[in-house]
Enzyme design. Sequence first.
Site, mmCIF file in Angstrom:
data_model
loop_
_atom_site.group_PDB
_atom_site.id
_atom_site.type_symbol
_atom_site.label_atom_id
_atom_site.label_comp_id
_atom_site.label_asym_id
_atom_site.label_seq_id
_atom_site.Cartn_x
_atom_site.Cartn_y
_atom_site.Cartn_z
ATOM 1 N N PHE A 15 0.760 -1.158 -0.011
ATOM 2 C CA PHE A 15 0.053 0.212 0.026
ATOM 3 C C PHE A 15 0.909 1.281 0.026
ATOM 4 O O PHE A 15 2.006 1.301 0.321
ATOM 5 C CB PHE A 15 -0.968 -0.018 0.984
ATOM 6 C CG PHE A 15 -1.947 -1.022 1.222
ATOM 7 C CD1 PHE A 15 -3.059 -0.750 0.319
ATOM 8 C CD2 PHE A 15 -2.061 -2.184 1.765
ATOM 9 C CE1 PHE A 15 -4.121 -1.877 0.333
ATOM 10 C CE2 PHE A 15 -2.716 -3.225 1.796
ATOM 11 C CZ PHE A 15 -4.050 -3.172 1.046
ATOM 12 N N SER A 233 5.698 2.701 10.185
ATOM 13 C CA SER A 233 5.463 1.770 9.255
ATOM 14 C C SER A 233 3.925 1.796 8.532
ATOM 15 O O SER A 233 3.265 2.466 9.135
ATOM 16 C CB SER A 233 5.844 0.286 9.977
ATOM 17 O OG SER A 233 4.723 0.218 10.789
ATOM 18 N N LYS A 234 4.017 0.935 7.554
ATOM 19 C CA LYS A 234 2.805 0.698 7.061
ATOM 20 C C LYS A 234 1.522 0.009 7.722
ATOM 21 O O LYS A 234 0.449 0.218 7.551
ATOM 22 C CB LYS A 234 2.835 -0.233 5.759
ATOM 23 C CG LYS A 234 3.838 0.591 4.656
ATOM 24 C CD LYS A 234 3.985 -0.325 3.554
ATOM 25 C CE LYS A 234 4.815 0.208 2.264
ATOM 26 N NZ LYS A 234 4.933 -0.619 0.851
ATOM 27 N N ARG A 235 1.978 -0.585 9.064
ATOM 28 C CA ARG A 235 1.078 -1.142 9.815
ATOM 29 C C ARG A 235 0.801 -0.117 10.917
ATOM 30 O O ARG A 235 -0.358 -0.534 11.420
ATOM 31 C CB ARG A 235 1.661 -2.390 10.608
ATOM 32 C CG ARG A 235 2.345 -3.678 9.707
ATOM 33 C CD ARG A 235 2.777 -4.352 10.513
ATOM 34 N NE ARG A 235 4.130 -4.298 11.289
ATOM 35 C CZ ARG A 235 5.423 -4.241 10.520
ATOM 36 N NH1 ARG A 235 5.321 -4.659 9.305
ATOM 37 N NH2 ARG A 235 6.433 -3.879 11.371
ATOM 38 N N ASP A 236 1.107 1.120 10.947
ATOM 39 C CA ASP A 236 0.652 2.207 11.877
ATOM 40 C C ASP A 236 -0.622 2.772 11.595
ATOM 41 O O ASP A 236 -0.542 2.847 10.245
ATOM 42 C CB ASP A 236 1.547 3.084 12.225
ATOM 43 C CG ASP A 236 2.897 2.493 12.903
ATOM 44 O OD1 ASP A 236 2.916 1.683 13.891
ATOM 45 O OD2 ASP A 236 4.151 2.745 12.428
#
Length: 462
Positions: A15, A233-236
């Site tokens: 993403f 990060s992309k997970r945040d």
Amino acid sequence: MSQVRVRFAPSPTGFFHIGSARTALFNWLYARHTGGVFILRIEDTDKERNNEAFLNLIYDSLTWLGLNWDEGPKVGACGGGDFGPYRQSDRGAIYKEHVGKLLAAGRAYEKDGAIWFKLLGERYEIFDEHRKKTVTKVKMPPVVIEDRIRGRVERMEDEDFVIVRSDGNPVFHFVNVIDDITMQVTHIIRGEDHLSNTSKHVLLYEGFGVKPPVFAHIPLILKSPEMGQGKMSKRDKGALIEEYQQRHFLPPAIVNYLALLGWNPGDDREKMPIAEIVRLFDLPGVNQSNAKFDGKKLANMNMLYLQELSPVEFATTSAASFMTSVETKPYTEAPHFSQVMQLAQPKVKSIEELPGYTRYFFTEDFVIDAKVREKVMAKGEPKARLAELIEWTRAVDFSGEAALAEALKKLAESKGLGFGDYQAVARLAVTGTNVGPSITGIFHVLGRERTLRRLERFFTTL
């Protein structure tokens, strides 16, 4: 001075991260500030992780943010150019040609099925305790990187390194440099985490006899304190541009906020039109210290932009948030939809909260908040005030909000009371809550019949 040529080179493997968007923005701003060229190059050599959906997401996100590229893959009005192909997967012949040049010049050699770049200098062998084997080292001076943001940086390189793997695929360092050389990139603006790669890149430029471009390594984006520590990060939460699209944030607000993550215009201004940011943006204004992401500040910036929209623009933009639900979609067809949006505009912080915030305007099936009711009914004589409001509503002029406000003020004065003595119970009766636009604005949009019906219905529950 030759024309500035900058590039943004994402990989379609996930993403679209807010850090990637900020890197694209800084490159775009510098190109627009200098009258240069903004290149979009797709680094899609990772065959296992590449995904066309992620590639389209890159295109969609950049377009949504207004970051149009001058050269690159042709998408709509963007792209084209004389230095393609602009996808690395289509540039294999170019990489092979340049490997051949290094081999012919004695700056590369084959070993263990791979091709290695050869450093220049005195060679010696040493046992590497970590790798538990003897390795060949090269004596050479530090590689000097004159970075426009970091200043002078020196890094050591003392071993030859692979440029083509044994499976025949060229490595990131090699293709990155070849693309920048052949696309005549003059300035490389990228995240600080790439600084560790840059010494290898400088050596490759020298190996081809090409002067390196200007390097500018921008600060990282760190998590906000409540999210923890370290790089975002992309997970945040809040890390993906797609999330802000789904939440109906305004692109100019995001661009404005991202521009200030690591860049200072030279004063304390925060909200600035994009044309002004373009005029002021330059590399000396980019900070060395890392930037901290703050979702609340971004939301506040978005709110400021929402409040500046014209009533027509706001209603049009708001309609998108109602279209996502079967329940709220019909609300956009209500004859008073635009009036409701105009009334709500000064009060809301985001488009996404509008359906819930304005629901009572479109349906009689709204819930009376029990805690609010308890609080309102415990103060003064709300039942008596409600009875007076019912009689007042039957006779008052409903032609405009100003007339209603003046009339309600006179009612309060005639009873020796204040406007607030009527407002709380009236709002509870017609909206079920204690927050929202002005009560007389709500009366006016609902109209006499609906307002009266709601007041009478609530009165029967007392």
